[in-house]
Motif scaffolding. Structure first.
Motif, short mmCIF file in Angstrom:
data_model
loop_
_atom_site.label_atom_id
_atom_site.label_comp_id
_atom_site.label_asym_id
_atom_site.label_seq_id
_atom_site.Cartn_x
_atom_site.Cartn_y
_atom_site.Cartn_z
N LEU A 65 0.83 -1.21 0.00
CA LEU A 65 0.00 0.00 0.00
C LEU A 65 0.86 1.26 0.00
O LEU A 65 0.59 2.21 -0.73
N ALA A 66 1.90 1.27 0.82
CA ALA A 66 2.77 2.45 0.90
C ALA A 66 3.47 2.70 -0.43
O ALA A 66 3.54 3.85 -0.91
N ILE A 67 3.98 1.65 -1.04
CA ILE A 67 4.71 1.79 -2.31
C ILE A 67 3.77 2.18 -3.44
O ILE A 67 4.16 2.90 -4.37
N ASP A 68 2.50 1.79 -3.33
CA ASP A 68 1.50 2.13 -4.34
C ASP A 68 0.98 3.55 -4.17
O ASP A 68 0.14 4.00 -4.92
N ALA A 104 -2.34 2.74 3.91
CA ALA A 104 -1.08 2.20 4.43
C ALA A 104 -0.90 2.56 5.89
O ALA A 104 -0.47 1.73 6.70
N LEU A 105 -1.24 3.79 6.27
CA LEU A 105 -1.14 4.20 7.67
C LEU A 105 -2.08 3.38 8.54
O LEU A 105 -1.67 2.86 9.60
N ALA A 106 -3.32 3.24 8.11
CA ALA A 106 -4.29 2.47 8.90
C ALA A 106 -3.83 1.02 9.05
O ALA A 106 -3.91 0.44 10.15
N LEU A 161 2.52 9.39 9.29
CA LEU A 161 1.81 10.33 10.16
C LEU A 161 2.16 11.77 9.80
O LEU A 161 1.28 12.64 9.71
N ALA A 162 3.44 12.05 9.59
CA ALA A 162 3.85 13.43 9.29
C ALA A 162 3.17 13.95 8.04
O ALA A 162 2.75 15.11 7.98
N PHE A 163 3.04 13.11 7.02
CA PHE A 163 2.46 13.55 5.75
C PHE A 163 0.98 13.19 5.62
O PHE A 163 0.43 13.15 4.52
N SER A 164 0.33 12.95 6.75
CA SER A 164 -1.10 12.63 6.74
C SER A 164 -1.98 13.87 6.65
O SER A 164 -3.18 13.76 6.41
#
Length: 439
Positions: free
Chosen positions: A98-101, A107-109, A135-138
């Motif tokens: 998810l993160a790479i996509d 991805a965070l959840a 979290l920082a870029f949420s």
């Protein structure tokens, strides 16, 4: 399945060499230390069906913005884990997929849910943490507190001598304002493993926030020569030393560090670091009243041209707005402002209206309209945190507001802002400005 990772979680490989190389590779990845790619490649060579080795390699590719390679590696990891991985390994690969996509919200959840079941899976727990983490870029205004909460929730799962967790726990507390606690933890984590760029970085931040810029400069001068220039954070950690030099009123020293370690062409850092570090340092230099040597802005503009062309990543957008304003590219600045405004209206810009406001304010500042700059920034000053990154990185926006207030003749507002900043963090630069305003 006798093999386990560094924190005791089972590994689905029968190869002794693959397991050991994987452990080494993840250590180096978490430390942002050179050699991670070679170690993970060796793990894959020893066991081509080792899903987590492919997944870690994908993460490293993604960190270096090698998108095609990252997708290929995570696809291979998913194929391998589907044929025989454990529940934890399947979830691990799914989070990274998810993160790479680019699906940062899901991805965070999924990473937070994964940590509930396997808190000692450090590679996954690392994803929400850090200045450039999920979290920082949420877009959340409370991301600093959320990182602290996450670390404290899972602290029971880590031994006091876990260098990685101690480092990140310290950084989280520092960024959330508990500087003494954060500094103590960062010092502890760094002492446990000095070959850890994230440790040096966390401690540099803690020293900066503690008003100990001279200690940060000494730390970096002593430590940086042992960190190879190929390291992801080499240029960024040097940027912290340049920032400290600039704060104490030494622009020549800051520029010397910039030329040797930070500028495009001399650093192997991430493109996001290269752009934001160069832009913010040169912008500060000019805002503080120092001359920016000829050609430096043009060099940054040429480097940044292929990156972040499409608006939508707030942290990068704010710096691209500063860059366009500083280089007099009004068309580029206005085009980004218009695109960002459209995203805000559509509700799809995570950081929200603060991003186009920063770009509008930067344009006004660069054109000498300091009153307009201040009027734009004042109402959104409390929302700048939503950009993500670190407090030290975001401070360039507050600096811009402060200088705009002083140049616009708003001395009382400037004094109030300076008093608040000096209460939060002693700064020789702010003390000089305060003296000027009260003279």
């Amino acid at each position: 399945m006798a093999h386990r990772d560094r924190r005791g979680l089972p590994l689905s490989t029968r190869s002794d060499r693959a397991a050991e190389c994987y452990r080494t590779g993840v250590d180096l990845l978490l430390a942002a230390w050179p050699g991670a790619a070679d170690a993970l490649d060796a793990a894959i060579a020893a066991d081509p069906d080792f899903a987590l080795a492919h997944a870690a390699r994908a993460r490293l590719h993604a960190m270096r913005v090698e998108s095609a390679a990252a997708r290929a590696s995570i696809t291979r990891a998913a194929d391998c884990v589907a044929r025989g991985g454990t529940e934890r390994e399947r979830s691990h690969v799914a989070v990274l997929s998810l993160a790479i996509d680019g699906q940062s919200g899901p991805a965070l959840a999924r990473a937070l849910a994964h940590a509930e079941s396997w808190p000692r899976d450090a590679l996954i727990l690392s994803l929400p943490l850090g200045a450039f983490g999920l979290l920082a870029f949420s877009g959340r205004a409370d991301h600093d507190q959320a990182r602290v909460d996450l670390c404290e929730r899972h602290a029971h799962a880590y031994e006091p001598d876990d260098w990685w967790f101690t480092t990140y726990r310290g950084w989280a507390h520092t960024e959330n304002g508990a500087v003494a606690r954060g500094r103590a933890l960062a010092e502890q984590g760094f002492a446990l493993r000095r070959e850890n760029a994230n440790g040096a970085h966390a401690l540099s931040h803690a020293l900066f926030e503690d008003g100990a810029g001279h200690e940060a400069e000494a730390l970096i001068a002593d430590w940086l020569p042992a960190y190879d220039r190929s390291g992801l954070l080499h240029g960024h950690i040097a940027w912290h030393a340049a920032l400290a030099a600039l704060e104490r009123g030494d622009p020549d020293g800051a520029l010397a560090i910039y030329a040797e370690h930070v500028r495009p062409g001399v650093t192997a850092g991430l493109s996001l670091n290269v752009i934001t570090d160069t832009v913010s340092l040169l912008w500060r230099l000019g805002a503080y009243g120092h001359a920016v040597p000829a050609g430096l802005w043009d060099e940054v503009r040429a480097y940044a041209a292929p990156y972040y062309v499409k608006a939508g990543f707030g942290f990068a957008d704010a710096h691209m707005g500063l860059l366009a304003a500083a280089t007099g590219d009004r068309a580029a600045a206005q085009g980004r402002i218009d695109a960002l405004t459209g995203l805000v209206e559509a509700g799809t810009l995570a950081a929200g209206p603060v991003v186009p406001a920063i770009c509008r304010a930067a344009l006004a500042f660069a054109e000498g309209d300091y009153g307009s700059c201040a009027r734009i920034l004042e109402p959104v000053a409390g929302e700048v945190v939503r950009l993500g990154g670190s407090g030290a990185q975001r401070e360039v926006i507050e600096d811009t507001l402060l200088v705009a207030l002083m140049r616009a003749g708003e001395a009382e507002k400037a004094r109030i802002l300076l008093d608040r900043r000096l209460h939060r963090r002693p700064s020789p630069r702010d003390a000089r400005w305060q003296a000027q305003l009260t003279a």
